[in-house]
Design a protein around this motif. Structure first.
Motif, short mmCIF file in Angstrom:
data_model
loop_
_atom_site.label_atom_id
_atom_site.label_comp_id
_atom_site.label_asym_id
_atom_site.label_seq_id
_atom_site.Cartn_x
_atom_site.Cartn_y
_atom_site.Cartn_z
N CYS A 29 38.60 33.00 30.77
CA CYS A 29 39.25 33.99 29.91
C CYS A 29 38.85 35.44 30.26
O CYS A 29 39.72 36.32 30.33
N GLU A 32 40.87 36.76 33.23
CA GLU A 32 42.24 37.11 32.85
C GLU A 32 42.27 38.47 32.13
O GLU A 32 43.14 39.30 32.39
N ASN A 33 41.29 38.67 31.27
CA ASN A 33 41.23 39.94 30.52
C ASN A 33 40.92 41.12 31.43
O ASN A 33 41.42 42.23 31.21
#
Length: 200
Positions: A29, A32-33
């Motif tokens: 995650c 992706e951020n």
């Protein structure tokens, strides 16, 4: 197709893959951020005509990605079995073995995944969204080939390499694509400055 290829290997592989994917998605995650942040950063600097800052931001972001991925590799290499036991009973030795294999292999390739996220979103932020989307086609084709070739040859180990090989395939497209985009935009900015100088 990759999911179907894995399903054909039996319930143990399905359970191991499911547990491994849940843990993997949690760890990736931040990557992706970081990519989403780069899209905004690139768009703002392009609008300000400061294209040179895009490369600086990309290098700084890649440095942060490498540090984070090194942390993930250490955690997932030594504690992947413990993490898998959040979803799998401790008595399911075979499932835990395969989930551990999946997490160890995939975490080794988190830096190429991080680079993929940074480049894809950077290209998108610079206004070339179709080019960014095209990298997904390379991932898709690679996963199909893994399903057809690697999984029958290597079994569950082939499944474990499904994502990493797709990330590498996308990077092989995104690296030259980013260089091309950067050169095109630099030429446009220089041309705009040239015209502005003539007007003045």
């Amino acid at each position: 197709m990759l999911q179907s290829a894995n399903n054909a290997l039996g319930t143990v592989c399905v359970a191991a893959f499911t547990a491994g994917m849940r843990i993997k998605m949690f760890f990736i995650c931040p990557l992706e951020n970081m990519g989403i942040a780069m899209a905004t950063y690139c768009g703002q600097n392009l609008g300000a005509g400061k294209l040179q800052r895009v490369n600086l931001g990309l290098r700084a972001s890649l440095g942060m990605v490498c540090v984070y991925c090194a942390f993930c590799l250490i955690i997932l290499y030594f504690f992947s079995r413990n993490l898998a036991m959040l979803f799998v009973d401790a008595n399911e030795i075979e499932i835990l073995d395969k989930a551990e294999e999946f997490l160890r292999i995939s975490s080794t390739y988190y830096i190429p995944l991080g680079l993929l996220c940074l480049l894809r979103y950077s290209i998108q932020g610079l206004g070339f969204s179709k080019l960014a989307m095209l990298s997904g086609v390379f991932e898709m084709v690679d996963r199909v080939l893994v399903s057809i070739i690697l999984v029958p040859l290597l079994g569950f180990t082939g499944v474990c390499y499904g994502d990493p090989s797709a990330w590498l395939a996308a990077d092989l497209f995104l690296i030259p694509a980013y260089i091309l985009v950067h050169h095109q935009l630099a030429a446009r900015i220089r041309y705009g400055e040239h015209l502005q100088g003539k007007t003045i």
